[in-house]
Design an enzyme around this catalytic site. Sequence first.
Site, mmCIF file in Angstrom:
data_model
loop_
_atom_site.group_PDB
_atom_site.id
_atom_site.type_symbol
_atom_site.label_atom_id
_atom_site.label_comp_id
_atom_site.label_asym_id
_atom_site.label_seq_id
_atom_site.Cartn_x
_atom_site.Cartn_y
_atom_site.Cartn_z
ATOM 1 N N GLY A 8 22.397 31.613 -19.431
ATOM 2 C CA GLY A 8 22.629 33.013 -19.027
ATOM 3 C C GLY A 8 23.452 33.744 -20.080
ATOM 4 O O GLY A 8 24.437 33.204 -20.582
ATOM 5 N N ARG B 253 16.090 29.849 -21.040
ATOM 6 C CA ARG B 253 16.258 28.546 -20.401
ATOM 7 C C ARG B 253 15.035 27.739 -20.835
ATOM 8 O O ARG B 253 13.912 28.232 -20.804
ATOM 9 C CB ARG B 253 16.369 28.711 -18.889
ATOM 10 C CG ARG B 253 17.663 29.472 -18.525
ATOM 11 C CD ARG B 253 18.231 29.053 -17.189
ATOM 12 N NE ARG B 253 19.648 29.384 -17.098
ATOM 13 C CZ ARG B 253 20.129 30.561 -16.659
ATOM 14 N NH1 ARG B 253 19.315 31.510 -16.302
ATOM 15 N NH2 ARG B 253 21.424 30.756 -16.606
HETATM 16 P P1 ADP Z 1 24.062 27.314 -19.072
HETATM 17 O O1 ADP Z 1 24.123 26.823 -20.467
HETATM 18 O O2 ADP Z 1 24.487 28.757 -18.937
HETATM 19 O O3 ADP Z 1 24.745 26.380 -18.094
HETATM 20 P P2 ADP Z 1 21.510 26.258 -18.180
HETATM 21 O O4 ADP Z 1 22.108 25.242 -17.252
HETATM 22 O O5 ADP Z 1 20.306 26.980 -17.721
HETATM 23 O O6 ADP Z 1 22.544 27.385 -18.635
HETATM 24 O O7 ADP Z 1 21.176 25.471 -19.530
HETATM 25 C C1 ADP Z 1 20.618 26.153 -20.631
HETATM 26 C C2 ADP Z 1 19.640 25.264 -21.324
HETATM 27 O O8 ADP Z 1 20.311 24.088 -21.815
HETATM 28 C C3 ADP Z 1 18.537 24.697 -20.439
HETATM 29 O O9 ADP Z 1 17.482 25.607 -20.245
HETATM 30 C C4 ADP Z 1 18.078 23.505 -21.259
HETATM 31 O O10 ADP Z 1 17.290 23.930 -22.352
HETATM 32 C C5 ADP Z 1 19.401 22.992 -21.804
HETATM 33 N N1 ADP Z 1 19.916 21.917 -20.938
HETATM 34 C C6 ADP Z 1 20.456 22.053 -19.708
HETATM 35 N N2 ADP Z 1 20.780 20.850 -19.186
HETATM 36 C C7 ADP Z 1 20.456 19.926 -20.108
HETATM 37 C C8 ADP Z 1 20.539 18.490 -20.158
HETATM 38 N N3 ADP Z 1 21.051 17.768 -19.154
HETATM 39 N N4 ADP Z 1 20.078 17.880 -21.269
HETATM 40 C C9 ADP Z 1 19.572 18.604 -22.302
HETATM 41 N N5 ADP Z 1 19.449 19.941 -22.307
HETATM 42 C C10 ADP Z 1 19.887 20.609 -21.236
HETATM 43 O O1 F6P Z 2 25.374 31.203 -15.393
HETATM 44 C C1 F6P Z 2 25.423 32.591 -15.303
HETATM 45 C C2 F6P Z 2 24.663 33.066 -14.084
HETATM 46 O O2 F6P Z 2 24.720 34.482 -14.028
HETATM 47 C C3 F6P Z 2 25.106 32.451 -12.752
HETATM 48 O O3 F6P Z 2 26.262 33.047 -12.243
HETATM 49 C C4 F6P Z 2 23.887 32.676 -11.908
HETATM 50 O O4 F6P Z 2 23.802 31.704 -10.895
HETATM 51 C C5 F6P Z 2 22.757 32.482 -12.882
HETATM 52 O O5 F6P Z 2 23.298 32.707 -14.180
HETATM 53 C C6 F6P Z 2 21.594 33.428 -12.656
HETATM 54 O O6 F6P Z 2 20.587 33.075 -13.525
HETATM 55 P P1 F6P Z 2 19.298 33.990 -13.816
HETATM 56 O O7 F6P Z 2 19.746 35.121 -14.694
HETATM 57 O O8 F6P Z 2 18.362 33.073 -14.502
HETATM 58 O O9 F6P Z 2 18.833 34.480 -12.493
#
Ligand code: ADP
Ligand code: F6P
Length: 320
Positions: free
Chosen positions: A11, A72
């Site tokens: 995000g 993502r």
């Molecule tokens: P944030 O970094 O804001 O927590 P996400 O959880 O969506 O957002 O993670 C962003 C991206 O990081 C994911 O779409 C994926 O590409 C990568 N990612 C998330 N979790 C893992 C994991 N366990 N191992 C490898 N890559 C990951």
């Molecule tokens: O991680 C930031 C965040 O805004 C969270 O607070 C929320 O749950 C999520 O991202 C929303 O994700 P998306 O923009 O994919 O709906």
Amino acid sequence: MKRIGVLTSGGDAPGMNAAVRAVVRTALSKEMEVFGIRKGYAGLVNGLFEEMNARSVSNILHHGGTILQSSRCPEFHKPEVVQKAVDVAKNAGIEGLVVIGGDGSFRGARDLSETGLPTVGIPGTIDNDIGCTDYTIGFDTALNTVKDAIDKIRDTAQSHERCSIIEVMGRGAGYIAAYVAIACGAEAAIIPEQPYDFQKDIIQPILDNKKRGKESNLIVVAEGVGGSVEMAKCIEMITGIETRATVLGHIQRGGSPTVNDRMLASRMGVHAVKLLHEGIGNRIVAVKNDEIVDYDILEGLQMEKSFKKDIMKMERVLSM
Ligand code: ADP
Ligand code: F6P
């Protein structure tokens, strides 16, 4: 290292641009080349690279979002996709990477480091849910955006003697909810980290507030608890007080970053490049007691912040 990359992932958060700017200009000052990688890990795998110069990051400091864009990329959970990303980066001569994102992005950063591309994470997320750092980039701006919205909702709730439920972001974390509850004088805050009892923690305080002469109630609910629309209906039915729910949504993610977020992003960007310049990867940059420090990625993700319980207790006392 002579050539590094920078990307934003997960995000977006206000202040990510300030971090990109700091990374690019610090690297140039150390005579390193910097490549901006578009669209997060998806762009890394697909080679969406663009060499950056000092002018590539002009006039971005005050803008929300991220000029590099974000994504993502679920495929990044697969080791073969991480390996492909490392191969693509190495073929482009990229020796190290800065990833600006949240905890999910840092798990990807750890995988990249383990697969041969030293990677440093900068915490950029409005959720503030990364254990090793007191604050993440974007949290302060989101708090101020939510504060503005809740202050407006208080005006109308007070005029109509209503109860208002405000659902704020934070995925599984209640930092935004807990902080704005204090800052806006909410009558109750419900966060996922702390179990709650509907009668004792919501209905009873509303009834007590009425006896104490309060004419409006604000209840902040974290996204991780959810159900604010249903909650509003139940409160109205049980108490007889008109109740409205507002889900603030993505307005919380945009907007010009606050000074605090610009400063934090700039300081963290400088530190991340310093680490890569010294050949150090697999680190999360953090702020602890106003000092910029760094931790091993896995250790950093496993650390816990401790102050949430105290904030919730304080909220109870101050909302009498
Ligand atoms: P944030 O970094 O804001 O927590 P996400 O959880 O969506 O957002 O993670 C962003 C991206 O990081 C994911 O779409 C994926 O590409 C990568 N990612 C998330 N979790 C893992 C994991 N366990 N191992 C490898 N890559 C990951
Ligand atoms: O991680 C930031 C965040 O805004 C969270 O607070 C929320 O749950 C999520 O991202 C929303 O994700 P998306 O923009 O994919 O709906």
